[in-house]
Design an enzyme around this catalytic site. Structure first.
Site, PDB file in Angstrom:
ATOM      1  N   ALA A 256       4.584   5.779   2.588  1.00 36.31           N
ATOM      2  CA  ALA A 256       3.294   5.188   2.967  1.00 36.31           C
ATOM      3  C   ALA A 256       2.332   5.292   1.800  1.00 36.31           C
ATOM      4  O   ALA A 256       2.470   6.156   0.932  1.00 36.31           O
ATOM      5  CB  ALA A 256       2.721   5.901   4.188  1.00 36.31           C
ATOM      6  N   ASP A 257       1.362   4.396   1.792  1.00 31.33           N
ATOM      7  CA  ASP A 257       0.301   4.448   0.805  1.00 31.33           C
ATOM      8  C   ASP A 257      -0.972   3.900   1.444  1.00 31.33           C
ATOM      9  O   ASP A 257      -0.912   2.974   2.257  1.00 31.33           O
ATOM     10  CB  ASP A 257       0.662   3.631  -0.438  1.00 31.33           C
ATOM     11  CG  ASP A 257      -0.243   3.990  -1.605  1.00 31.33           C
ATOM     12  OD1 ASP A 257      -0.080   5.096  -2.154  1.00 31.33           O
ATOM     13  OD2 ASP A 257      -1.127   3.192  -1.942  1.00 31.33           O
ATOM     14  N   THR A 258      -2.095   4.481   1.076  1.00 30.46           N
ATOM     15  CA  THR A 258      -3.391   4.062   1.611  1.00 30.46           C
ATOM     16  C   THR A 258      -4.322   3.763   0.465  1.00 30.46           C
ATOM     17  O   THR A 258      -4.374   4.512  -0.510  1.00 30.46           O
ATOM     18  CB  THR A 258      -3.999   5.174   2.501  1.00 30.46           C
ATOM     19  OG1 THR A 258      -3.079   5.464   3.554  1.00 30.46           O
ATOM     20  CG2 THR A 258      -5.326   4.748   3.093  1.00 30.46           C
TER      21      THR A 258
ATOM     22  N   LYS B 196       7.813   4.317  -2.987  1.00 31.78           N
ATOM     23  CA  LYS B 196       7.958   5.726  -2.598  1.00 31.78           C
ATOM     24  C   LYS B 196       9.198   5.913  -1.722  1.00 31.78           C
ATOM     25  O   LYS B 196       9.995   6.835  -1.940  1.00 31.78           O
ATOM     26  CB  LYS B 196       6.703   6.204  -1.856  1.00 31.78           C
ATOM     27  CG  LYS B 196       5.496   6.348  -2.748  1.00 31.78           C
ATOM     28  CD  LYS B 196       4.249   6.678  -1.927  1.00 31.78           C
ATOM     29  CE  LYS B 196       3.012   6.737  -2.795  1.00 31.78           C
ATOM     30  NZ  LYS B 196       1.793   7.039  -2.008  1.00 31.78           N
TER      31      LYS B 196
END
Length: 192
Positions: free
Chosen positions: A70-72, A53
């Site tokens: 960011a990624d969760t 990203k």
């Protein structure tokens, strides 16, 4: 105020968390393929997606501001906790979380002229037992319908959380400790 970074996310929670620590930003959404690769662990996947990203937005930017991605990801019993398709799917997910713990991983990545860096936050969340009536009422609130794992820690689902080991902001989607480390390494002052 002039932005200090570009945020490669349209998440309102990530915007709130950056504002909480006084970081100014502008938003540019990254459009990447988030399909897991064969044999890719959740730990590898979440870090790869955060970095992709940030890279995607960095590549199309004018290269003057660092880009934060960011990624969760959540998982229980090696099953990824995705956004529910409908009420039955949300019910299945929430029942799988009831009266037990699950893992939440959030990776944050920064791309800039100085290079790229990724940090990972791993938290564990314990839910109390949730009744069928609570699951139905929670679904009817509208809150779980667009949330991975069918819940948001910052909302009504907070009443289900018995214990948290790790980072509250990480479970929300942007671990502030790790984010501050990345930003300060770029010379971005957070307390002045």
């Amino acid at each position: 105020m002039q932005p200090q970074i570009i945020l490669a996310s349209q998440s309102p929670r990530r915007r709130e968390l950056l504002t909480q620590i006084g970081v100014t930003y502008r938003v540019e959404v990254a459009d990447i393929d988030e399909t897991p690769r064969p044999d890719e662990s959740p730990f590898e996947l979440v870090q790869r997606l955060a970095l992709e990203k940030a890279q995607a937005v960095w590549e199309r930017s004018d290269k003057t501001l660092p880009v934060l991605g960011a990624d969760t990801l959540g998982f229980v019993d090696h099953e990824l906790l995705l956004k529910p398709l409908d009420f039955e799917d949300a019910r299945r997910i929430l029942k799988s979380l009831s009266h037990r713990e699950h893992d939440i991983l959030t990776a944050v990545a920064l791309c800039s002229a100085q290079g790229q860096s990724v940090r990972l936050n791993h938290s564990r969340v314990w839910f109390r037992a949730i009744t069928e009536a609570e699951i139905a009422a929670y679904w009817d609130s509208g809150e779980p319908q667009d949330k991975a794992g069918a819940y948001g820690i910052q909302g009504r689902a907070a009443i289900f959380i018995e214990r948290l080991e790790g980072s509250h902001s990480g479970v929300m989607g942007l671990p502030l400790f790790e984010t501050a480390q990345l930003l300060q390494a770029q010379g971005i002052s957070l307390l002045s």
